[in-house]
Write a protein that holds these residues in place. Structure first.
Motif, mmCIF file in Angstrom:
data_model
loop_
_atom_site.group_PDB
_atom_site.id
_atom_site.type_symbol
_atom_site.label_atom_id
_atom_site.label_comp_id
_atom_site.label_asym_id
_atom_site.label_seq_id
_atom_site.Cartn_x
_atom_site.Cartn_y
_atom_site.Cartn_z
ATOM 1 N N ASN A 119 -5.003 -16.483 -15.054
ATOM 2 C CA ASN A 119 -6.410 -16.093 -14.953
ATOM 3 C C ASN A 119 -6.917 -16.211 -13.522
ATOM 4 O O ASN A 119 -7.629 -15.331 -13.032
ATOM 5 C CB ASN A 119 -7.280 -16.956 -15.867
ATOM 6 C CG ASN A 119 -7.139 -16.572 -17.318
ATOM 7 O OD1 ASN A 119 -6.680 -15.493 -17.643
ATOM 8 N ND2 ASN A 119 -7.534 -17.479 -18.190
ATOM 9 N N TYR A 150 -7.511 -11.497 -7.525
ATOM 10 C CA TYR A 150 -7.190 -10.098 -7.254
ATOM 11 C C TYR A 150 -8.413 -9.201 -7.472
ATOM 12 O O TYR A 150 -8.707 -8.331 -6.654
ATOM 13 C CB TYR A 150 -6.035 -9.642 -8.135
ATOM 14 C CG TYR A 150 -5.661 -8.198 -7.934
ATOM 15 C CD1 TYR A 150 -5.044 -7.788 -6.760
ATOM 16 C CD2 TYR A 150 -5.913 -7.245 -8.913
ATOM 17 C CE1 TYR A 150 -4.698 -6.466 -6.558
ATOM 18 C CE2 TYR A 150 -5.568 -5.921 -8.728
ATOM 19 C CZ TYR A 150 -4.966 -5.542 -7.552
ATOM 20 O OH TYR A 150 -4.626 -4.233 -7.352
ATOM 21 N N SER A 151 -9.143 -9.427 -8.566
ATOM 22 C CA SER A 151 -10.319 -8.597 -8.816
ATOM 23 C C SER A 151 -11.405 -8.858 -7.767
ATOM 24 O O SER A 151 -12.113 -7.934 -7.362
ATOM 25 C CB SER A 151 -10.858 -8.812 -10.224
ATOM 26 O OG SER A 151 -11.289 -10.134 -10.382
ATOM 27 N N LEU A 152 -11.532 -10.091 -7.327
ATOM 28 C CA LEU A 152 -12.492 -10.404 -6.269
ATOM 29 C C LEU A 152 -12.089 -9.728 -4.960
ATOM 30 O O LEU A 152 -12.942 -9.196 -4.245
ATOM 31 C CB LEU A 152 -12.605 -11.906 -6.071
ATOM 32 C CG LEU A 152 -13.632 -12.401 -5.070
ATOM 33 C CD1 LEU A 152 -15.042 -12.008 -5.521
ATOM 34 C CD2 LEU A 152 -13.530 -13.894 -4.905
ATOM 35 N N HIS A 208 -12.677 -3.250 -24.460
ATOM 36 C CA HIS A 208 -13.067 -2.499 -23.268
ATOM 37 C C HIS A 208 -13.517 -1.093 -23.621
ATOM 38 O O HIS A 208 -14.432 -0.552 -23.010
ATOM 39 C CB HIS A 208 -11.902 -2.447 -22.282
ATOM 40 C CG HIS A 208 -12.118 -1.513 -21.137
ATOM 41 N ND1 HIS A 208 -13.185 -1.632 -20.281
ATOM 42 C CD2 HIS A 208 -11.417 -0.444 -20.714
ATOM 43 C CE1 HIS A 208 -13.129 -0.666 -19.370
ATOM 44 N NE2 HIS A 208 -12.058 0.062 -19.611
ATOM 45 N N LEU A 260 -10.457 -6.907 -4.722
ATOM 46 C CA LEU A 260 -10.768 -5.484 -4.859
ATOM 47 C C LEU A 260 -12.257 -5.225 -4.701
ATOM 48 O O LEU A 260 -12.646 -4.214 -4.097
ATOM 49 C CB LEU A 260 -10.294 -4.968 -6.214
ATOM 50 C CG LEU A 260 -8.783 -4.873 -6.398
ATOM 51 C CD1 LEU A 260 -8.458 -4.382 -7.804
ATOM 52 C CD2 LEU A 260 -8.165 -3.966 -5.357
ATOM 53 N N VAL A 261 -13.093 -6.113 -5.198
ATOM 54 C CA VAL A 261 -14.536 -5.953 -5.065
ATOM 55 C C VAL A 261 -14.956 -6.105 -3.605
ATOM 56 O O VAL A 261 -15.786 -5.340 -3.096
ATOM 57 C CB VAL A 261 -15.277 -6.951 -5.964
ATOM 58 C CG1 VAL A 261 -16.759 -6.996 -5.643
ATOM 59 C CG2 VAL A 261 -15.064 -6.601 -7.432
ATOM 60 N N TRP A 266 -13.578 -12.423 -18.003
ATOM 61 C CA TRP A 266 -13.917 -13.791 -17.623
ATOM 62 C C TRP A 266 -13.996 -14.677 -18.852
ATOM 63 O O TRP A 266 -13.686 -15.858 -18.801
ATOM 64 C CB TRP A 266 -15.251 -13.822 -16.883
ATOM 65 C CG TRP A 266 -15.139 -13.455 -15.448
ATOM 66 C CD1 TRP A 266 -15.243 -12.216 -14.913
ATOM 67 C CD2 TRP A 266 -14.867 -14.332 -14.364
ATOM 68 N NE1 TRP A 266 -15.063 -12.265 -13.564
ATOM 69 C CE2 TRP A 266 -14.831 -13.558 -13.192
ATOM 70 C CE3 TRP A 266 -14.654 -15.699 -14.266
ATOM 71 C CZ2 TRP A 266 -14.588 -14.103 -11.946
ATOM 72 C CZ3 TRP A 266 -14.417 -16.245 -13.016
ATOM 73 C CH2 TRP A 266 -14.389 -15.447 -11.876
ATOM 74 N N ASN A 286 -15.509 -6.629 -17.291
ATOM 75 C CA ASN A 286 -15.212 -7.772 -16.423
ATOM 76 C C ASN A 286 -15.776 -9.068 -16.994
ATOM 77 O O ASN A 286 -15.155 -10.125 -16.861
ATOM 78 C CB ASN A 286 -15.749 -7.536 -15.017
ATOM 79 C CG ASN A 286 -14.878 -6.578 -14.237
ATOM 80 O OD1 ASN A 286 -13.679 -6.490 -14.488
ATOM 81 N ND2 ASN A 286 -15.475 -5.864 -13.310
ATOM 82 N N TYR A 300 -5.670 -13.299 -11.577
ATOM 83 C CA TYR A 300 -6.414 -12.072 -11.876
ATOM 84 C C TYR A 300 -7.788 -12.099 -11.219
ATOM 85 O O TYR A 300 -8.228 -11.107 -10.641
ATOM 86 C CB TYR A 300 -6.567 -11.878 -13.384
ATOM 87 C CG TYR A 300 -7.572 -10.801 -13.687
ATOM 88 C CD1 TYR A 300 -7.239 -9.455 -13.539
ATOM 89 C CD2 TYR A 300 -8.871 -11.112 -14.056
ATOM 90 C CE1 TYR A 300 -8.164 -8.466 -13.768
ATOM 91 C CE2 TYR A 300 -9.799 -10.127 -14.290
ATOM 92 C CZ TYR A 300 -9.445 -8.802 -14.143
ATOM 93 O OH TYR A 300 -10.369 -7.835 -14.372
ATOM 94 N N TYR A 301 -8.480 -13.237 -11.322
ATOM 95 C CA TYR A 301 -9.816 -13.324 -10.751
ATOM 96 C C TYR A 301 -9.778 -13.162 -9.236
ATOM 97 O O TYR A 301 -10.637 -12.495 -8.653
ATOM 98 C CB TYR A 301 -10.479 -14.654 -11.120
ATOM 99 C CG TYR A 301 -10.648 -14.853 -12.598
ATOM 100 C CD1 TYR A 301 -10.913 -13.795 -13.459
ATOM 101 C CD2 TYR A 301 -10.529 -16.117 -13.158
ATOM 102 C CE1 TYR A 301 -11.057 -13.978 -14.813
ATOM 103 C CE2 TYR A 301 -10.675 -16.310 -14.525
ATOM 104 C CZ TYR A 301 -10.940 -15.234 -15.341
ATOM 105 O OH TYR A 301 -11.074 -15.428 -16.675
#
Length: 97
Positions: free
Chosen positions: A83, A89-91, A32, A93-94, A43, A39, A86-87
Motif C-alpha cells: 500500500n 507511486y500515485s503521489l 471503480h 504521478l500527481v 486509500w 482513489n 502504491y501511495y
C-alpha cells in the motif's frame, strides 16, 4: 517437529491474510466502475484492513495460536508495504502533473 508445525501455521496465516486482502482489493477495483471516488476507495483498502485484522489477532491471541498470529502479522505488514508503494507511486504521478 513443533518448529515445523509453527512454520506451517505462519504460512497459513500469511497466505490467508494475503488472500483476504486480495479479495478486498479486487472488490474495491470492481467498485471503480460505479464510483468516481476510486482513489478514496484505494486509500480505504488500508483502513479496512484494521476492521478485520484487529479482531482476528485478538481472537487468535485468546486461542493461543501464536503461529497463525505471526502469519497474520506478517501478511498485514506485507500488505502495508505494498500500500505504501502504491501511495508513493500515485503521489509521484500527481506531483508530476
Amino acid at each position: 517437529m513443533a518448529k515445523r508445525r509453527q512454520v506451517l501455521q505462519i504460512l497459513r496465516g500469511l497466505i490467508g491474510t494475503l488472500l483476504i486482502n486480495t479479495i478486498a482489493g479486487v472488490a474495491f477495483v470492481m467498485l471503480h466502475s460505479v464510483s468516481f471516488l476510486f482513489n478514496v476507495l484505494l486509500w480505504a483498502i488500508g483502513l479496512t484492513q484494521f476492521i478485520y485484522l484487529i479482531p482476528l489477532l485478538v481472537f487468535l491471541g485468546f486461542q493461543e495460536r501464536w503461529g497463525l498470529s505471526k502469519g497474520v502479522w506478517l501478511g498485514a505488514v506485507l500488505t502495508a508495504l505494498v500500500n505504501i508503494g502504491y501511495y508513493a507511486y500515485s503521489l509521484f504521478l500527481v506531483m508530476k502533473r
